[in-house]
Design a protein around this motif. Structure first.
Motif, PDB file in Angstrom:
ATOM      1  N   UNK A   1      52.076  54.594  23.553  1.00  0.00           N
ATOM      2  CA  UNK A   1      51.899  56.005  23.894  1.00  0.00           C
ATOM      3  C   UNK A   1      50.685  56.120  24.820  1.00  0.00           C
ATOM      4  N   UNK A   2      50.896  56.353  26.119  1.00  0.00           N
ATOM      5  CA  UNK A   2      49.763  56.432  27.045  1.00  0.00           C
ATOM      6  C   UNK A   2      48.808  57.590  26.748  1.00  0.00           C
ATOM      7  N   UNK A   3      49.341  58.669  26.184  1.00  0.00           N
ATOM      8  CA  UNK A   3      48.489  59.829  25.922  1.00  0.00           C
ATOM      9  C   UNK A   3      47.425  59.509  24.876  1.00  0.00           C
ATOM     10  N   UNK A   4      47.816  58.860  23.807  1.00  0.00           N
ATOM     11  CA  UNK A   4      46.859  58.525  22.748  1.00  0.00           C
ATOM     12  C   UNK A   4      46.274  57.125  22.899  1.00  0.00           C
ATOM     13  N   UNK A   5      46.843  56.351  23.840  1.00  0.00           N
ATOM     14  CA  UNK A   5      46.472  54.941  24.021  1.00  0.00           C
ATOM     15  C   UNK A   5      46.628  54.162  22.717  1.00  0.00           C
ATOM     16  N   UNK A   6      47.705  54.452  22.026  1.00  0.00           N
ATOM     17  CA  UNK A   6      48.072  53.700  20.835  1.00  0.00           C
ATOM     18  C   UNK A   6      49.261  52.799  21.164  1.00  0.00           C
TER      19      UNK A   6
ATOM     20  N   UNK B   1      54.484  42.209  25.019  1.00  0.00           N
ATOM     21  CA  UNK B   1      55.215  40.998  25.401  1.00  0.00           C
ATOM     22  C   UNK B   1      54.702  39.791  24.615  1.00  0.00           C
ATOM     23  N   UNK B   2      53.396  39.702  24.444  1.00  0.00           N
ATOM     24  CA  UNK B   2      52.829  38.596  23.676  1.00  0.00           C
ATOM     25  C   UNK B   2      53.314  38.632  22.229  1.00  0.00           C
ATOM     26  N   UNK B   3      53.348  39.829  21.665  1.00  0.00           N
ATOM     27  CA  UNK B   3      53.798  39.971  20.284  1.00  0.00           C
ATOM     28  C   UNK B   3      55.258  39.561  20.131  1.00  0.00           C
ATOM     29  N   UNK B   4      56.104  39.989  21.072  1.00  0.00           N
ATOM     30  CA  UNK B   4      57.521  39.646  20.986  1.00  0.00           C
ATOM     31  C   UNK B   4      57.754  38.165  21.237  1.00  0.00           C
TER      32      UNK B   4
ATOM     33  N   UNK C   1      65.775  52.613  31.890  1.00  0.00           N
ATOM     34  CA  UNK C   1      65.910  51.242  31.406  1.00  0.00           C
ATOM     35  C   UNK C   1      65.492  50.292  32.522  1.00  0.00           C
ATOM     36  N   UNK C   2      64.635  49.326  32.199  1.00  0.00           N
ATOM     37  CA  UNK C   2      64.079  48.460  33.232  1.00  0.00           C
ATOM     38  C   UNK C   2      63.590  47.165  32.604  1.00  0.00           C
ATOM     39  N   UNK C   3      63.147  46.245  33.444  1.00  0.00           N
ATOM     40  CA  UNK C   3      62.455  45.060  32.928  1.00  0.00           C
ATOM     41  C   UNK C   3      61.109  45.513  32.373  1.00  0.00           C
ATOM     42  N   UNK C   4      60.755  45.085  31.180  1.00  0.00           N
ATOM     43  CA  UNK C   4      59.490  45.536  30.596  1.00  0.00           C
ATOM     44  C   UNK C   4      58.278  45.325  31.500  1.00  0.00           C
ATOM     45  N   UNK C   5      58.240  44.207  32.210  1.00  0.00           N
ATOM     46  CA  UNK C   5      57.085  43.930  33.061  1.00  0.00           C
ATOM     47  C   UNK C   5      56.979  44.888  34.243  1.00  0.00           C
ATOM     48  N   UNK C   6      58.101  45.541  34.612  1.00  0.00           N
ATOM     49  CA  UNK C   6      58.094  46.496  35.717  1.00  0.00           C
ATOM     50  C   UNK C   6      57.657  47.896  35.285  1.00  0.00           C
ATOM     51  N   UNK C   7      57.635  48.154  33.979  1.00  0.00           N
ATOM     52  CA  UNK C   7      57.478  49.516  33.486  1.00  0.00           C
ATOM     53  C   UNK C   7      56.195  50.211  33.951  1.00  0.00           C
ATOM     54  N   UNK C   8      55.005  49.609  33.842  1.00  0.00           N
ATOM     55  CA  UNK C   8      53.794  50.326  34.290  1.00  0.00           C
ATOM     56  C   UNK C   8      53.835  50.723  35.757  1.00  0.00           C
ATOM     57  N   UNK C   9      54.364  49.832  36.614  1.00  0.00           N
ATOM     58  CA  UNK C   9      54.451  50.157  38.039  1.00  0.00           C
ATOM     59  C   UNK C   9      55.421  51.303  38.280  1.00  0.00           C
TER      60      UNK C   9
ATOM     61  N   UNK D   1      44.288  50.646  24.861  1.00  0.00           N
ATOM     62  CA  UNK D   1      44.851  49.864  25.963  1.00  0.00           C
ATOM     63  C   UNK D   1      45.460  50.759  27.026  1.00  0.00           C
ATOM     64  N   UNK D   2      45.266  50.395  28.306  1.00  0.00           N
ATOM     65  CA  UNK D   2      45.993  51.099  29.356  1.00  0.00           C
ATOM     66  C   UNK D   2      47.430  50.577  29.381  1.00  0.00           C
ATOM     67  N   UNK D   3      48.262  51.163  30.253  1.00  0.00           N
ATOM     68  CA  UNK D   3      49.689  50.844  30.213  1.00  0.00           C
ATOM     69  C   UNK D   3      49.952  49.361  30.467  1.00  0.00           C
ATOM     70  N   UNK D   4      49.311  48.792  31.481  1.00  0.00           N
ATOM     71  CA  UNK D   4      49.568  47.394  31.825  1.00  0.00           C
ATOM     72  C   UNK D   4      49.132  46.463  30.700  1.00  0.00           C
ATOM     73  N   UNK D   5      47.956  46.726  30.140  1.00  0.00           N
ATOM     74  CA  UNK D   5      47.467  45.882  29.049  1.00  0.00           C
ATOM     75  C   UNK D   5      48.343  46.034  27.812  1.00  0.00           C
TER      76      UNK D   5
END
Length: 360
Positions: free
Chosen positions: A209-214, A194-197, A271-279, A184-188
């Motif tokens: 982890x963006x480096x391993x895409x895990x 978020x869906x899991x939570x 620290x931020x809103x999770x939805x803002x993190x990729x941007x 998955x990329x960062x946004x996905x």
């Protein structure tokens, strides 16, 4: 370095000082303030442990490892899994429970059980004029006036020096497992977290982890429940996924950000809103990135001297410099908040001798 042996000596040192004091616990976080050193590491020992009440009282200099060992013998634990900064900071010594609580050090499980301060039942501390103050107790209860228990957690020793803390423990789970989503990329990834939570499957940690895409989702509890919830999350989220049945080592390493330890970069936590993190990550030039708390916490390694706050611009959150020099460790407070903070500090440390300048 002042190393008082007990609370009374601690009060004497603070009352007698004519210069600022740089307060440390085990000295593992590498935070250095101006002034004479004052360590609480000699004020150590578990003074009460009641497994039936899941309550432990310990002096501030007690090593976290000592408390964890005592709890583990009764199949209990510190649920907020505090980070060990030694790997990232290259420091020695032992993390102390006073240092953990003073900095409100909270690990990946924060999203499910809360922060370190949420398990702090009571405190004893010495304020900036040498007065011993006690607040709270050994059970949760409502408070009026200053909630000093919560106020001291995260004050980083600027309002008083902790001498003893009372904590709530939790039982250890029967088992745990981690669902690892791949590719998955960062946004996905943040959307999946978020869906899991938002599901009923009680995720105890959520990271990417963006480096391993895990993309990592930890589930804890009874064995049958964990198996059911892992499969349910797998069905909910779809895509390529694997399951790790004993992920303790992985999450310990993640908690301690050990992947950032070998480089010489500045390290920040945002620290931020999770939805803002990729941007937000897309705005900066970072050498390494990790998302924790489902995106609500971002770890960033950047070039030495890189002005991360300027690169981030305006957003709903704050950036803290964990390793590096050249910038204030904490964000500058808004004017109204700064006035409130100054008033509280004037009440507890009117001479400004405790970790002066650390928090602005």
């Amino acid at each position: 370095m002042h190393m008082p042996a007990d609370e009374a000596e601690l009060a004497e040192v603070i009352a007698a000082t004519a210069v600022p004091l740089a307060v440390v616990g085990g000295g593992t976080r590498g935070v250095i303030c101006a002034g004479e050193g004052l360590s609480t590491s000699a004020i150590s020992g578990i003074t009460l442990y009641e497994p039936g009440a899941m309550t432990v009282v310990a002096k501030a200099g007690t090593p976290v490892a000592e408390i964890e060992a005592a709890l583990a013998a009764e199949n209990q634990r510190l649920a907020f899994e505090p980070m060990d900064h030694r790997v990232l900071m290259g420091t020695t010594g032992a993390p102390t429970i006073g240092g953990v609580m003073a900095a409100n050090v909270s690990g990946p499980r924060r999203i499910s059980v809360g922060a370190a301060r949420d398990f702090l039942l009571g405190v004893r501390f010495v304020d900036g004029v040498g007065t011993v103050v006690k607040n709270g107790g050994r059970v949760m209860k409502n408070v009026t006036g200053y909630d000093l228990v919560k106020l001291m957690a995260g004050a980083h020793g600027t309002l008083g020096v902790l001498s003893e803390v009372s904590l709530k423990a939790l039982p250890c789970p029967e088992t745990q497992a981690t669902l690892v989503l791949h590719g998955l990329d960062d946004a996905a990834a943040v959307a999946a977290l978020a869906s899991a939570l938002g599901s009923p499957y009680e995720v105890s940690a959520a990271a990417h982890d963006p480096q391993t895409r895990e993309t990592l989702l930890r589930v804890e509890g009874f064995e049958a429940s964990v198996a059911y919830r892992i499969q349910s999350l797998r069905d909910l989220l779809g895509g390529e996924a694997t399951v790790e049945q004993d992920p303790t080592a992985r999450w310990d390493a993640w908690r301690d950000v050990d992947g950032f330890a070998e480089n010489d970069r500045d390290v920040w936590r945002v620290s931020c809103k999770p939805s803002d993190a990729p941007d937000l990550v897309a705005r900066v030039d970072a050498d390494a990135v990790r998302y924790d708390w489902a995106g609500g916490l971002i770890w960033l390694a950047v070039a030495r001297g890189y002005d991360l706050r300027a690169a981030l611009g305006a957003y709903d959150g704050h950036a803290t410099l964990v390793r590096g020099n050249g910038f204030a460790r904490f964000e500058q407070e808004a004017a109204g908040v700064a006035r409130l903070t100054a008033g509280v500090r004037a009440r507890f440390d009117p001479r400004g001798v405790l970790n002066a300048g650390l928090m602005g």
